[in-house]
Design a protein around this motif. Structure first.
Motif, mmCIF file in Angstrom:
data_model
loop_
_atom_site.group_PDB
_atom_site.id
_atom_site.type_symbol
_atom_site.label_atom_id
_atom_site.label_comp_id
_atom_site.label_asym_id
_atom_site.label_seq_id
_atom_site.Cartn_x
_atom_site.Cartn_y
_atom_site.Cartn_z
ATOM 1 N N LEU A 156 0.830 -1.203 0.000
ATOM 2 C CA LEU A 156 0.000 0.000 0.000
ATOM 3 C C LEU A 156 0.865 1.255 0.000
ATOM 4 O O LEU A 156 0.561 2.236 -0.696
ATOM 5 C CB LEU A 156 -0.910 -0.021 1.236
ATOM 6 C CG LEU A 156 -2.117 0.908 1.265
ATOM 7 C CD1 LEU A 156 -3.019 0.715 0.050
ATOM 8 C CD2 LEU A 156 -2.912 0.685 2.540
ATOM 9 N N GLU A 157 1.961 1.209 0.720
ATOM 10 C CA GLU A 157 2.850 2.375 0.786
ATOM 11 C C GLU A 157 3.765 2.478 -0.427
ATOM 12 O O GLU A 157 3.838 3.536 -1.076
ATOM 13 C CB GLU A 157 3.686 2.311 2.064
ATOM 14 C CG GLU A 157 4.635 3.494 2.214
ATOM 15 C CD GLU A 157 5.319 3.533 3.566
ATOM 16 O OE1 GLU A 157 5.910 4.583 3.889
ATOM 17 O OE2 GLU A 157 5.271 2.527 4.308
ATOM 18 N N GLU A 158 4.450 1.396 -0.760
ATOM 19 C CA GLU A 158 5.498 1.467 -1.766
ATOM 20 C C GLU A 158 4.983 1.399 -3.194
ATOM 21 O O GLU A 158 5.553 2.029 -4.095
ATOM 22 C CB GLU A 158 6.517 0.346 -1.511
ATOM 23 C CG GLU A 158 7.242 0.483 -0.180
ATOM 24 C CD GLU A 158 8.159 -0.690 0.118
ATOM 25 O OE1 GLU A 158 8.262 -1.607 -0.743
ATOM 26 O OE2 GLU A 158 8.763 -0.699 1.209
ATOM 27 N N GLU A 159 3.911 0.659 -3.426
ATOM 28 C CA GLU A 159 3.389 0.511 -4.783
ATOM 29 C C GLU A 159 2.198 1.414 -5.071
ATOM 30 O O GLU A 159 1.997 1.847 -6.211
ATOM 31 C CB GLU A 159 2.968 -0.949 -5.038
ATOM 32 C CG GLU A 159 4.099 -1.955 -4.940
ATOM 33 C CD GLU A 159 3.597 -3.377 -5.128
ATOM 34 O OE1 GLU A 159 2.621 -3.571 -5.883
ATOM 35 O OE2 GLU A 159 4.170 -4.288 -4.503
ATOM 36 N N LEU A 160 1.414 1.705 -4.033
ATOM 37 C CA LEU A 160 0.150 2.406 -4.252
ATOM 38 C C LEU A 160 0.127 3.817 -3.689
ATOM 39 O O LEU A 160 -0.838 4.556 -3.902
ATOM 40 C CB LEU A 160 -0.993 1.572 -3.646
ATOM 41 C CG LEU A 160 -1.121 0.174 -4.261
ATOM 42 C CD1 LEU A 160 -2.024 -0.718 -3.416
ATOM 43 C CD2 LEU A 160 -1.658 0.262 -5.687
#
Length: 286
Positions: A147-151
């Protein structure tokens, strides 16, 4: 002293000795069965494989989560349909559920402007692996990392949403990676307390391999917490949910839904539940 004890033992009727041995062996066997098979009672993953979401829901995408112990798990990301809040809700499911079962919840949240990440634990929704407390914790970390790194949603723009056994997962994740806020739906104080409620004749505490100390987790959490529960919950006693609320270091709201049992629709995507998420996010995310 040793001779007296031996004499007392030999004086016991033979039948009484046999009965005592049988009882001890039966208790040991029961303890072994409970210890060995408890996770098949605690976790109810089902056996179906969840189909892809891409192409079925506008803007939705399939996401692959990679856990630190090498598993690849299925997840869905759903963008907001209402005015974009630039806030995500990470959903930690309850038992006997998968991400497709949680689509009504996602629909209600995206209509309020939230982005939503639905994911399945190891062993659930066709995922590889076997569920355990440590395993589910690793799965939740993988979901938050994606959720943090990709989205593009760091913890400070994320509300963790846990339901039932997912309250143990979400509250532990909140301790490890503090979110903007935490919503717990039908939380128990800890798994041993819940086990003693349902199996009062079994020594649950000493035998449990998984603990899920929800009340302890929220007691040390520096993030606003909302607790939602049904007043007629027959799975998680309402008094346990109330104790979790009382334990929270930063309790934002306690929402008791009148007449609601554990698996009633009103506790999956009902107005009071969704309003509680909205109000919590309005308070926590600036």
């Amino acid at each position: 002293m040793g001779g007296a004890a031996a004499g007392a033992w030999s004086a016991l009727p033979r039948v009484a000795v046999i009965l005592l041995v049988v009882v001890v062996l039966a208790a040991a066997l029961l303890a072994g069965v409970v210890y060995g098979f408890q996770r098949s009672v605690i976790y109810l993953p089902g056996d179906r494989e969840v189909p892809p979401i891409a192409g079925r829901v506008e803007g939705a995408r399939d996401v692959e989560l990679r856990t630190e112990d090498g598993l690849r798990l299925g997840a869905w990301f759903l963008p907001p349909r209402g005015a974009d809040r630039d806030t995500a809700v990470l959903v930690a499911n309850g038992n006997a559920a998968d991400r497709e079962n949680r689509m009504p919840l996602a629909d209600a949240l995206t209509a309020e402007g939230f982005s939503v990440l639905l994911f399945d634990y190891r062993g659930f929704g066709g995922n590889p692996g076997r569920p355990s407390e440590g395993g589910l914790a690793a799965d939740a970390r993988a979901a938050q990392r994606a959720l943090e790194e990709e989205l593009g949603f760091p913890p400070e723009r994320t509300v963790y949403f846990g339901e039932s056994i997912g309250t143990g997962v979400a509250s532990r994740l909140a301790v490890e990676r503090p979110p903007a806020a935490l919503l717990l739906r039908s939380p128990f104080t800890d798994l041993a307390a819940l086990g003693r409620h349902h199996y009062p004749l079994v020594p649950v505490g000493p035998l449990l391999r998984d603990r899920y100390p929800v009340a302890e987790n929220v007691a040390g959490l520096e993030a606003p917490v909302t607790v939602v529960y049904g007043e007629e919950d027959s799975v998680v006693p309402p008094e346990q949910s109330r104790r979790v609320a009382a334990s929270a270091a930063e309790l934002h709201a306690e929402v008791a839904v009148a007449g609601a049992d554990h698996n009633d629709a009103v506790l999956f995507d009902g107005e009071e539940l969704i309003a509680a998420v909205v109000e919590l996010a309005d308070h926590a995310v600036r």
